[in-house]
Design an enzyme around this catalytic site. Structure first.
Site, PDB file in Angstrom:
ATOM      1  N   LYS A  61       0.860  -1.197   0.000  1.00 50.59           N
ATOM      2  CA  LYS A  61       0.000   0.000   0.000  1.00 50.59           C
ATOM      3  C   LYS A  61       0.887   1.236   0.000  1.00 50.59           C
ATOM      4  CE  LYS A  61      -4.005   1.975   2.467  1.00 50.59           C
ATOM      5  NZ  LYS A  61      -4.835   1.865   3.679  1.00 50.59           N
TER       6      LYS A  61
ATOM      7  N   SER B 285      -9.745   2.292   2.571  1.00 48.99           N
ATOM      8  CA  SER B 285      -8.844   2.984   1.685  1.00 48.99           C
ATOM      9  C   SER B 285      -7.897   2.073   0.916  1.00 48.99           C
ATOM     10  CB  SER B 285      -8.007   3.967   2.495  1.00 48.99           C
ATOM     11  OG  SER B 285      -7.178   3.275   3.419  1.00 48.99           O
TER      12      SER B 285
ATOM     13  N   SER C   1      -9.989  -0.073   6.769  1.00 48.36           N
ATOM     14  CA  SER C   1      -9.348   0.027   5.450  1.00 48.36           C
ATOM     15  C   SER C   1      -8.650  -1.232   4.966  1.00 48.36           C
ATOM     16  CB  SER C   1      -8.345   1.184   5.438  1.00 48.36           C
ATOM     17  OG  SER C   1      -9.038   2.406   5.422  1.00 48.36           O
TER      18      SER C   1
END
Ligand SMILES: [Mg+2]
Ligand SMILES: [Zn+2]
Lengths: 499, 99, 499
Positions: free
Chosen positions: C79, C154, C178
């Site tokens: 990420k 996210s 997330s």
């Protein structure tokens, strides 16, 4: 008619408040392992943490906590069993995260005091300055303003930032409001900062160099009309970077505020900057928006909860309080007040004590350091301690005591050491300054003196003892002052049958 | 009644150092108003006898030894700088006073 | 032979038996990315050079007979919120478009040390603020199950990369869901470990007291293997748990829930949850009962305030964490044309560099912390946090683990909720309480919803430091469902890159 200081203190009562920021002398910064060494090349002592890089996290320096506890104990504070860090949010380019990690409503030390002594018209008086809190925080980086005429912030074209100083541990020591100092307010402020500095130095927690910024003072003062009991609006003067400036800043602010009040004007609560040249203050730039620091608990750190045994362990290692130590030394050494003050003002107390600890007589040690060595230091505009060290001075004093040197010779040895001719022993060797203690060499000189002044010698033989002085003088001269005058006299009188 | 006014949003934008157009302020004021009405409920639950929790872990006294570890090289430290000069971060003129 | 549809454990076995080389495996994934990522847009940046170099090193070590860790040579998608030295780290924001960190996050250091091959950085909602990955400054990511739908957020990029077989492993971060909500809507597995189990050093902070990095994969076992690589104490993170991480791989392999009490949280279901979501969730419960677990109902009455409290705490911390993006030291700078001072350049940069949702949350957080509102908002939210922790405590007194659907709905259409922040925030209603209490949570697939044939997530929550329990229950449930379906859910995922 503008009010003078004497008028001011007749009409108004000042209330003081002092905030001192001290940089600790830890090896590393408050929240990262970067070195705190002063004077390094720009941005060589930075890392993701103290540059506030995205993703970086702070970890507390354990020695900084220990130093904070030491300071708190030395200032008679309670050490909080539970304290926390908070974030103080405001934007400023020299502050990498745009918040300062500080302590807010849960500081590590609270409720202390410091007594300071002031020479007043009625003799020495003690003023108690109450301490509200001591808390830990981090320093900011340093900006260099380029372009414009002065290199100062106003008129600069751009600024250059060095973050070596960012994150150095700072202790903020905040007093409660100090009322009742009257016309002595400026002296009390100075004496407080001086005493605080001495304590911090004795604790070994900071370099306490105001000129390098490791000790910085913000001085608050407000005035209330005499007897009114109404607390006035205060101003906060920053940038006060010497002990003398602390005194001058308070003095100047009291006059400025009194004159405003006298003319029916209001005092604005504001930050002002001390101007070294004039002793006055100028207003800081007022901020566009009202300050709202939006404090909240620092979520990247956990609470500091020192246990009682650790606090007691630290307490047991605390050095003697400087004021107590001064009184003790004065008594031990039997020093008059004036001389003691001179030693303290010259910042030579530690040096004299070190010299005495090496076996030197206190009076002699004091006389050398404050006399000859200080005189040369003044001439050369250097510190006395940069010319000689306590070992050398003690050695010379001991040589005089044992009769190996005379006072006069000792003076020459001091001169030699200061000139870089080596250790006292080396100087004595090189300059041939040994006291002449060989009786046969002395007898030769005595006979020489008698031969050149036969009438004087006859008078001595006739019982006129004081006449021997001229002969002794001649012997001393002949030996280049290296003879022990008492021994010369003894031998001479014996030789002339006057025992 | 609106929980937050456009002027308040403008004040907050200044505190947060975000330049905002007039349109942005209007839009945000109405959105924040909705959000604040939704989050207002926390006050119902927040009784006096409930202590606040700022952190999920009961940790305390986490410290590191006072031992120097190597810093970044100045090249690395300055690698992200939008501008630099004399091994320092170069920034536009600073107008306000430091704290 | 292609290995991209295998699990990480299978890839690991193939690497060990030299059926495939790490270089070949990495190349197969880059080929797959080449083929499908134009449609999915899971990646923001690929590091072919670094990945192939790492793969080559691993192959050489294996050839030399060195003992390697289980995941050595297995590819991973990172990420873009994790700092990786020299590799763009944008957090999905324009603010950091060209930022290459000069340091590695602790998670990256551990991945590298374990020989894992980092393929590149995945897309995310800007600074992790969002539930759909639509808030990325670099365009949305598409759900591999239906390209017109969101992949969750996210961490939509990481989950989409797994679901599109672009990588078998991924790192996510979870502040309010997330990791788990994207896992739920993409049919993959995601774990938010206990707060403090995985170091936050180098994770660009959104909300420090809630953020936690965790493993993502397509199977429970793969997730556990990655969990063991990244978990453990880190001295650079003050909130890191200083205790051995639970043995999650062994737990994932236990396949036994006999006698375990599984608590269904009454408040996280029913009204507001899509019918197909509830159906699949209840069927999964049946499987657990068949496997010998006992289902109990528990109530967490304060969860109804969790969302509101979260949307005060997270923005408050974010408003402070994101202050550092001021254009002085790194990242975007706007308006530096000689006519604007530093303050204006900060404001102009922050206007241009932050997207709408980030600004919205910064302003909301600034408000919640500002003087006069702190107690009502931030202060009250912290009290709610206490109440949520108490609810969990009571619930865990009745059950070993707690369960709920991960998200109230399956993946919605891109753009569907973009203009309704309050509706968007409801996506996280079941995941947020876990972050508020700092406990562990896992989402694993429990089937496709009858209405839309899209994946449904099953959430397992465990007490702090007992992350092994969720792997034990998750592994058992996964095995039961796979045997019921005859294959894994992911094997039903649509083919991609057909055109
Ligand atoms: Mg301060
Ligand atoms: Zn540092």
């Amino acid at each position: 008619m503008a009010l003078k200081y004497d008028d001011v203190v007749e009409k108004y009562e000042p209330t003081l408040g002092l905030e001192v920021h001290v940089e600790l002398n830890t090896n590393t910064k408050m929240f990262c392992g970067c070195s705190t060494e002063f004077g390094a090349e720009p941005n060589t002592q930075t890392c993701p943490v103290c540059l506030g890089l995205p993703g970086s996290l702070p970890v507390v320096n354990e020695v900084a906590i220990e130093s904070a506890i030491k300071i708190g104990l030395a200032l008679n504070c309670s050490i909080a069993p539970f304290s926390r860090f908070a974030r103080k949010n405001y934007f400023y380019p020299d502050m990498p995260k745009d918040y300062q990690i500080s302590q807010y409503d849960e500081p590590i030390c609270v409720n202390g005091f410091l007594d300071v002594e002031i020479d007043t018209d009625e003799g020495v008086k003690t003023f108690r300055v109450e301490i509200e809190r001591v808390h830990m925080e981090e320093d900011t980086g340093k900006s260099l303003h380029v372009g414009g005429a002065t290199g100062r912030i106003h008129g600069a074209e751009y600024s250059l930032l060095d973050y070596n100083r960012a994150g150095i541990p700072l202790m903020e020591i905040v007093t409660k409001m100090v009322p009742g100092t009257g016309k002595y307010a400026p002296q009390v402020a100075r004496a407080y900062v001086t005493e605080l500095r001495d304590i911090l130095r004795s604790l070994g927690v900071s370099d306490v160099k105001m000129e390098q910024g490791s000790l910085r003072c913000d001085a608050n003062v407000s005035l209330s009309p005499m007897g009114s009991g109404i607390l006035g609006t205060r101003s906060e003067t920053k940038n006060v970077n010497s002990l003398r400036s602390v005194e001058r800043a308070i003095h100047g602010e009291m006059i400025r505020q009194a004159n405003l009040l006298q003319n029916g004007e209001r005092i604005i609560q504001e930050t002002r900057h001390f101007l070294e040249e004039s002793g006055e203050t100028r207003p800081g730039r007022s901020k566009e928006t009202a300050e709202d620091y939006r404090y909240f608990q620092e979520p990247d750190l956990v609470p500091v909860a020192p246990d009682a045994s650790w606090i007691e362990e630290i307490r047991s290692t605390l050095p003697e309080r400087p004021s107590v130590r001064r009184k003790r030394l004065q008594a031990e050494w039997a020093v008059p007040d004036k001389e003691m003050t001179a030693m303290i003002n010259a910042e030579l107390l530690d040096t004299v004590e070190a010299t005495v600890k090496l076996g030197a007589d206190p009076t002699k040690a004091r006389t050398w350091w404050l006399g000859e060595i200080s005189r040369v230091a003044n001439e050369k505009e250097v510190e006395a301690t940069s010319l000689m060290n306590p070992d050398q001075v003690a050695e010379i004093i001991l040589l005089v005591a044992s009769g190996e040197l005379t006072d006069k010779l000792a003076r020459q040895v001091v001169e030699g050491v200061i000139n870089g001719e080596g250790t006292p022993r080396e100087v004595i060797e090189k300059r041939g300054l040994k006291v002449v203690s060989d009786d046969s060499a002395l007898m030769a000189a005595i006979e020489g003196a008698i031969a050149s002044q036969p009438e004087t010698a006859d008078r001595v033989r006739g019982g006129n003892i004081p006449a021997a002085g001229a002969l002794i003088g001649a012997v001393m001269k002949a030996t280049g002052g290296q003879a022990d005058a008492a021994r010369v006299r003894e031998l001479l009188l014996k030789h002339l049958g006057q025992e | 009644m609106a929980a937050i006014s456009r002027d308040e949003v403008a004040h907050l934008a200044r505190l947060a150092r975000i330049e905002m157009s007039s349109d942005e302020l209007d839009h945000l004021a109405s959105e924040l108003d909705q959000i604040l009405h939704a989050v207002d409920r926390v006050q119902e639950a927040a009784k006096d006898n409930v202590p606040p929790t700022s952190h999920p872990l009961p940790l305390k006294n986490v410290t590191r030894p006072d031992v120097v570890i190597p810093s970044l090289s100045p090249e690395d430290a300055l690698s992200g700088a939008p501008a630099s000069d004399e091994q320092r971060f170069k920034v536009p003129q600073i107008l306000g006073d430091a704290e | 032979m292609s290995f991209i549809f295998k699990s990480a454990a299978e890839m690991s076995a193939a690497l060990s038996s030299k059926e495939v080389s790490a270089v070949d495996l990495a190349q197969q994934h880059f080929d797959r990315i080449e083929k499908v990522d134009g449609d999915v847009h899971a990646f923001l940046h690929l590091d072919k050079e670094g990945a192939l170099a790492q793969a080559k090193t691993i192959d050489a070590k294996r050839a030399a007979g060195e003992k390697l860790s289980p995941l050595a040579g297995v590819p991973l998608a990172l990420k873009d919120v994790m700092a990786q030295r020299g590799i763009p780290t944008t957090c999905g924001s324009k603010m950091l478009e060209n930022w290459r960190p000069p340091y590695d996050s602790t998670v990256v250091t551990r991945l590298k040390d374990a020989g894992i091959v980092i393929l590149g950085k995945t897309n995310m909602d800007e600074f992790a603020m969002g539930s759909s990955t639509e808030n990325s400054a670099y365009g949305p990511t598409h759900n591999p199950w239906d390209l017109s739908r969101i992949p969750g957020g996210s961490g939509g990029g990481s989950s989409a990369a797994l679901a599109a077989f672009e990588a078998p492993l991924a790192i996510g971060t979870d502040t309010g869901g997330s990791i788990r909500q994207p896992a739920a809507v993409t049919g993959t597995v995601g774990v938010k470990p206990t707060y403090g189990a995985v170091s936050r050093y180098g994770l660009v902070a959104f909300s420090s007291s809630l953020d936690q990095a965790g493993p993502c994969a397509r199977t429970v076992l793969d997730t556990a293997l990655l969990h063991e690589v990244i978990a453990g104490h880190d001295a650079k993170d003050s909130s890191s748990i200083n205790a051995p991480a639970p043995a999650v791989v062994a737990a994932a392999k236990k396949l036994d829930v006999k006698g375990m009490k599984i608590g269904v949280i009454k408040e996280l279901g029913g009204d507001g949850f899509q019918k197909g979501v509830s159906e699949r969730f209840n069927e999964a419960l049946d499987e657990l009962v068949k496997a010998g677990a006992e289902i109990v109902e528990v109530s967490c009455p304060n969860f109804e305030y969790a969302l509101a409290a979260y949307y005060l705490i997270a923005p408050s911390e974010a408003s402070s964490n994101l202050a550092r993006f001021d254009s002085m030291r790194y990242g975007l700078r706007v308006g530096d044309d000689g006519t604007h001072g530093a303050e204006e350049v900060m404001s102009l940069t922050r206007q241009a560099g932050f997207g709408k949702e980030v600004k919205r949350r910064i302003i909301l957080g600034t408000y919640a912390l500002s003087s006069g509102y702190y107690e009502a908002y931030y202060g009250s939210a912290q009290k709610v946090r206490t109440l949520i922790m108490r609810d969990y405590e009571a619930a865990f007194a009745k059950a070993d683990v707690l369960v709920s659907p991960t998200a109230p709905t399956t993946a919605f259409k891109i753009g569907e909720k973009a203009d309704d922040p309050v509706a968007m925030y409801l996506n996280d209603i079941a995941t947020i309480p876990v972050n508020m209490a700092g406990i562990g949570g896992m989402s694993l697939p429990c089937g496709l919803a009858s209405e839309d044939n899209l994946p449904v997530g099953f959430q397992i929550m465990t007490p702090a430091m007992k992350d092994d329990l969720m792997y034990q229950v998750g592994g058992t449930l996964e095995a039961a469902l796979n045997s019921k379906w005859g294959s894994s859910l992911m094997s039903q995922a649509p083919a991609l890159g057909a055109k």
